[in-house]
Structure formats: structure tokens, C-alpha cells
Design a protein around this motif. Structure first.
Motif, PDB file in Angstrom:
ATOM      1  N   THR A  51       0.833  -1.204   0.000  1.00 42.71           N
ATOM      2  CA  THR A  51       0.000   0.000   0.000  1.00 42.71           C
ATOM      3  C   THR A  51       0.868   1.253   0.000  1.00 42.71           C
ATOM      4  OG1 THR A  51      -1.741  -1.172   1.189  1.00 42.71           O
ATOM      5  CG2 THR A  51      -1.823   1.236   1.249  1.00 42.71           C
ATOM      6  N   ILE A  52       1.896   1.268   0.830  1.00 48.60           N
ATOM      7  CA  ILE A  52       2.801   2.423   0.890  1.00 48.60           C
ATOM      8  C   ILE A  52       3.513   2.603  -0.442  1.00 48.60           C
ATOM      9  CG2 ILE A  52       4.894   3.331   1.977  1.00 48.60           C
ATOM     10  CD1 ILE A  52       3.935   1.887   4.574  1.00 48.60           C
ATOM     11  N   SER A  53       3.964   1.519  -1.042  1.00 53.63           N
ATOM     12  CA  SER A  53       4.661   1.592  -2.333  1.00 53.63           C
ATOM     13  C   SER A  53       3.756   2.166  -3.415  1.00 53.63           C
ATOM     14  CB  SER A  53       5.151   0.211  -2.753  1.00 53.63           C
ATOM     15  OG  SER A  53       6.117  -0.261  -1.858  1.00 53.63           O
ATOM     16  N   GLU A  54       2.497   1.750  -3.435  1.00 50.49           N
ATOM     17  CA  GLU A  54       1.554   2.275  -4.422  1.00 50.49           C
ATOM     18  C   GLU A  54       1.328   3.774  -4.214  1.00 50.49           C
ATOM     19  OE1 GLU A  54      -1.881  -0.206  -3.989  1.00 50.49           O
ATOM     20  OE2 GLU A  54      -0.863  -1.942  -4.869  1.00 50.49           O
ATOM     21  N   TYR A  55       1.265   4.186  -2.960  1.00 50.67           N
ATOM     22  CA  TYR A  55       1.095   5.609  -2.650  1.00 50.67           C
ATOM     23  C   TYR A  55       2.311   6.396  -3.144  1.00 50.67           C
ATOM     24  CZ  TYR A  55       0.779   9.900   0.039  1.00 50.67           C
ATOM     25  OH  TYR A  55       0.746  11.212   0.409  1.00 50.67           O
ATOM     26  N   GLN A  56       3.506   5.874  -2.874  1.00 50.00           N
ATOM     27  CA  GLN A  56       4.719   6.554  -3.322  1.00 50.00           C
ATOM     28  C   GLN A  56       4.763   6.642  -4.848  1.00 50.00           C
ATOM     29  OE1 GLN A  56       7.846   4.278  -1.491  1.00 50.00           O
ATOM     30  NE2 GLN A  56       8.079   5.806   0.110  1.00 50.00           N
ATOM     31  N   ARG A  57       4.385   5.570  -5.517  1.00 46.10           N
ATOM     32  CA  ARG A  57       4.399   5.560  -6.980  1.00 46.10           C
ATOM     33  C   ARG A  57       3.465   6.648  -7.527  1.00 46.10           C
ATOM     34  NH1 ARG A  57       3.162   0.598  -7.529  1.00 46.10           N
ATOM     35  NH2 ARG A  57       5.295  -0.086  -7.370  1.00 46.10           N
ATOM     36  N   SER A  58       2.287   6.772  -6.940  1.00 49.96           N
ATOM     37  CA  SER A  58       1.355   7.795  -7.428  1.00 49.96           C
ATOM     38  C   SER A  58       1.886   9.199  -7.136  1.00 49.96           C
ATOM     39  CB  SER A  58      -0.033   7.603  -6.836  1.00 49.96           C
ATOM     40  OG  SER A  58      -0.039   7.838  -5.456  1.00 49.96           O
ATOM     41  N   MET A  59       2.560   9.379  -6.005  1.00 51.20           N
ATOM     42  CA  MET A  59       3.154  10.683  -5.688  1.00 51.20           C
ATOM     43  C   MET A  59       4.232  11.048  -6.711  1.00 51.20           C
ATOM     44  SD  MET A  59       1.849  12.180  -3.024  1.00 51.20           S
ATOM     45  CE  MET A  59       3.148  13.295  -2.574  1.00 51.20           C
ATOM     46  N   ILE A  60       5.085  10.109  -7.038  1.00 50.94           N
ATOM     47  CA  ILE A  60       6.143  10.365  -8.012  1.00 50.94           C
ATOM     48  C   ILE A  60       5.537  10.720  -9.369  1.00 50.94           C
ATOM     49  CG2 ILE A  60       7.932   9.204  -9.390  1.00 50.94           C
ATOM     50  CD1 ILE A  60       8.988  10.099  -6.761  1.00 50.94           C
ATOM     51  N   GLU A  61       4.494  10.004  -9.764  1.00 51.66           N
ATOM     52  CA  GLU A  61       3.840  10.296 -11.041  1.00 51.66           C
ATOM     53  C   GLU A  61       3.278  11.708 -11.050  1.00 51.66           C
ATOM     54  OE1 GLU A  61       1.055   7.350 -12.484  1.00 51.66           O
ATOM     55  OE2 GLU A  61       2.274   5.765 -11.586  1.00 51.66           O
ATOM     56  N   LYS A  62       2.691  12.137  -9.935  1.00 51.13           N
ATOM     57  CA  LYS A  62       2.127  13.482  -9.867  1.00 51.13           C
ATOM     58  C   LYS A  62       3.224  14.541  -9.883  1.00 51.13           C
ATOM     59  CE  LYS A  62      -2.131  12.322  -7.465  1.00 51.13           C
ATOM     60  NZ  LYS A  62      -3.077  12.614  -8.499  1.00 51.13           N
ATOM     61  N   ILE A  63       4.317  14.284  -9.189  1.00 49.61           N
ATOM     62  CA  ILE A  63       5.402  15.264  -9.124  1.00 49.61           C
ATOM     63  C   ILE A  63       6.111  15.382 -10.468  1.00 49.61           C
ATOM     64  CG2 ILE A  63       7.664  15.772  -8.106  1.00 49.61           C
ATOM     65  CD1 ILE A  63       6.613  14.430  -5.529  1.00 49.61           C
ATOM     66  N   THR A  64       6.487  14.248 -11.047  1.00 48.17           N
ATOM     67  CA  THR A  64       7.270  14.265 -12.282  1.00 48.17           C
ATOM     68  C   THR A  64       6.411  14.366 -13.533  1.00 48.17           C
ATOM     69  OG1 THR A  64       7.299  11.850 -12.443  1.00 48.17           O
ATOM     70  CG2 THR A  64       9.103  12.898 -11.221  1.00 48.17           C
ATOM     71  N   LYS A  65       5.112  14.122 -13.384  1.00 48.37           N
ATOM     72  CA  LYS A  65       4.180  14.113 -14.512  1.00 48.37           C
ATOM     73  C   LYS A  65       4.575  13.073 -15.565  1.00 48.37           C
ATOM     74  CE  LYS A  65       2.688  18.870 -13.927  1.00 48.37           C
ATOM     75  NZ  LYS A  65       3.140  19.036 -12.606  1.00 48.37           N
TER      76      LYS A  65
END
Length: 95
Positions: A51-65
């Protein structure tokens, strides 16, 4: 929002994510140790880690676009080695 403020915020978020990744590595070591003690606890920790990994992945996608690269299944190709590396030279040759 000014570009410099946005960059500062993004850098702060990426730094936080890097710290979080180090923490996840420690958690994975704990999970590995706990498997011998309690398989149920290890499963629960692994689910939380996912769950934490999925959250981090979505954060990176939002930051880096950028979306993550897609994994390819199959036989890997031959390794590519630069001619300079194969010859043992450290500086690139400009042909």
C-alpha cells in the motif's frame, strides 16, 4: 506559484520520498526476520508495504508528470557495451 517555489516544493517531496524508500528497506528487512516468527505478521506487513509503495508511486507520477515504464516480459537482448568500455578507455571517442 513561482517556478522557484514549485521546484523547492518538488525537491522537498522527492527528498521525503527518498527517506521513505530507505525506511521501506528497513521494513522489508524486518518482514524477512519476522517470517520465521509469524507468517501472518509477515503477510500483514507485506500488504502494508504494498500500500505504501503504491502511494509513493502515485506521488512520483504526480510530481514528475511521468508514468512509470511498462515492464516487458520475454527473453532479454544481448548486453550492449560501449566500444570505449570494451577497450578500457575512460573518455568517449568522438568519431
Amino acid at each position: 506559484m513561482k517556478a522557484s517555489n514549485r521546484e523547492r516544493i518538488e525537491l522537498h517531496m522527492l527528498t521525503s520520498l527518498a527517506r521513505s524508500q530507505r525506511a521501506l528497506c528497513r521494513i522489508m528487512e524486518t518482514i524477512a526476520d519476522q517470517v520465521t516468527v509469524s507468517e501472518q505478521l509477515a503477510i500483514h506487513l507485506a500488504e502494508n508495504l504494498q500500500t505504501i509503495s503504491e502511494y509513493q508511486r502515485s506521488m512520483i507520477e504526480k510530481i514528475t508528470k511521468k508514468s512509470p515504464r511498462q515492464r516487458r516480459l520475454g527473453t532479454p537482448g544481448k548486453p550492449w557495451i560501449s566500444k570505449n568500455v570494451a577497450r578500457g578507455t575512460s573518455s568517449p571517442a568522438h568519431d
